[in-house]
Design an enzyme around this catalytic site. Structure first.
Site, short mmCIF file in Angstrom:
data_model
loop_
_atom_site.label_atom_id
_atom_site.label_comp_id
_atom_site.label_asym_id
_atom_site.label_seq_id
_atom_site.Cartn_x
_atom_site.Cartn_y
_atom_site.Cartn_z
N GLY A 176 -15.46 3.28 3.80
CA GLY A 176 -14.03 3.63 3.74
C GLY A 176 -13.36 3.27 2.43
O GLY A 176 -12.15 3.41 2.29
N GLN A 177 -14.15 2.79 1.44
CA GLN A 177 -13.54 2.41 0.17
C GLN A 177 -13.24 3.66 -0.66
O GLN A 177 -14.09 4.55 -0.80
CB GLN A 177 -14.48 1.47 -0.61
CG GLN A 177 -13.85 0.92 -1.89
CD GLN A 177 -14.72 -0.14 -2.58
OE1 GLN A 177 -15.84 -0.42 -2.16
NE2 GLN A 177 -14.20 -0.71 -3.65
N ASP A 187 0.85 -1.19 0.00
CA ASP A 187 0.00 0.00 0.00
C ASP A 187 0.89 1.25 0.00
O ASP A 187 1.89 1.32 0.71
CB ASP A 187 -0.92 0.00 1.22
CG ASP A 187 -2.06 0.98 1.07
OD1 ASP A 187 -3.21 0.53 0.92
OD2 ASP A 187 -1.81 2.21 1.06
N ILE A 188 0.51 2.22 -0.81
CA ILE A 188 1.33 3.42 -0.98
C ILE A 188 1.28 4.31 0.27
O ILE A 188 2.23 5.06 0.54
CB ILE A 188 0.88 4.18 -2.25
CG1 ILE A 188 1.95 5.11 -2.76
CG2 ILE A 188 -0.41 4.93 -2.04
CD1 ILE A 188 1.70 5.61 -4.17
N HIS A 227 -10.48 -5.10 -3.37
CA HIS A 227 -9.15 -5.47 -2.88
C HIS A 227 -9.24 -5.80 -1.40
O HIS A 227 -10.12 -5.32 -0.70
CB HIS A 227 -8.13 -4.35 -3.13
CG HIS A 227 -8.58 -3.03 -2.60
ND1 HIS A 227 -9.48 -2.24 -3.27
CD2 HIS A 227 -8.28 -2.37 -1.45
CE1 HIS A 227 -9.71 -1.14 -2.56
NE2 HIS A 227 -9.01 -1.21 -1.44
N LEU A 228 -8.29 -6.62 -0.96
CA LEU A 228 -8.19 -6.99 0.45
C LEU A 228 -6.94 -6.32 1.01
O LEU A 228 -5.89 -6.32 0.36
CB LEU A 228 -8.04 -8.51 0.60
CG LEU A 228 -9.24 -9.42 0.40
CD1 LEU A 228 -9.80 -9.31 -1.00
CD2 LEU A 228 -8.86 -10.86 0.69
N HIS A 229 -7.06 -5.77 2.22
CA HIS A 229 -5.90 -5.21 2.90
C HIS A 229 -5.39 -6.24 3.91
O HIS A 229 -6.18 -6.78 4.70
CB HIS A 229 -6.28 -3.98 3.74
CG HIS A 229 -6.83 -2.82 2.98
ND1 HIS A 229 -6.13 -1.67 2.77
CD2 HIS A 229 -8.04 -2.62 2.41
CE1 HIS A 229 -6.87 -0.79 2.11
NE2 HIS A 229 -8.05 -1.35 1.88
N ASN A 283 -12.93 -2.86 2.59
CA ASN A 283 -13.83 -1.72 2.72
C ASN A 283 -14.82 -1.78 1.56
O ASN A 283 -14.42 -1.99 0.41
CB ASN A 283 -13.03 -0.41 2.67
CG ASN A 283 -12.10 -0.26 3.86
OD1 ASN A 283 -12.46 -0.64 4.97
ND2 ASN A 283 -10.91 0.26 3.64
#
Ligand code: AMP
Length: 118
Positions: free
Chosen positions: A92-93, A30-31, A99-101, A86
């Protein structure tokens, strides 16, 4: 369906280091990491939101979970990580390509509603 930054990344149009990749998904850092370890598992198929997934996506969704476990193992965080999806702006998306965090490396016991990433 609108293209997103994750569509461009999964198609290789934006050079990005993949921590893992296969026919169905890629894994990137993640950036803006919210934890010492924060990576994203992104299916190549651009499903905008989890609630838009259908029966035909069942095996893909299962695959993403299996990859999450393997990648957590590979990153050395398998014993303590959080997996987050999210869904929707209110959830919060911000990028509308499912995608999965994976979040790890800090105390995950407190619920952090304000950050958007629990
Ligand atoms: P979400 O808020 O669940 O939609 O998560 C989107 C995530 O993508 C956020 O944590 C962002 O920091 C991350 N992100 C956005 N653009 C990029 C990028 N180009 N490379 C890596 N991560 C990104």
């Amino acid at each position: 369906m609108e293209d997103t930054i994750f569509g461009k990344i999964t198609r290789g149009e934006i050079p990005t280091d993949f921590l893992y990749e296969d026919d169905l998904c890629v894994v990137i850092k993640d950036i803006y990491p919210q934890a010492p370890t924060h990576v994203l598992i992104i299916p190549r198929k651009p499903i905008p939101m989890l609630n838009m997934a259908s029966e035909e996506d069942q095996s893909l969704l299962g695959h993403l979970l299996v990859v999450a476990g393997k990648v957590a193992d590979q990153l050395g965080v398998a014993d303590a990580f959080r997996l987050v999806i999210n869904n929707g702006a209110g959830g919060g998306q911000t990028v509308f390509h499912l995608h999965l965090h994976i979040l790890a490396g800090r105390d995950m016991k407190e619920v952090e509603l304000a950050s958007g990433l629990a």
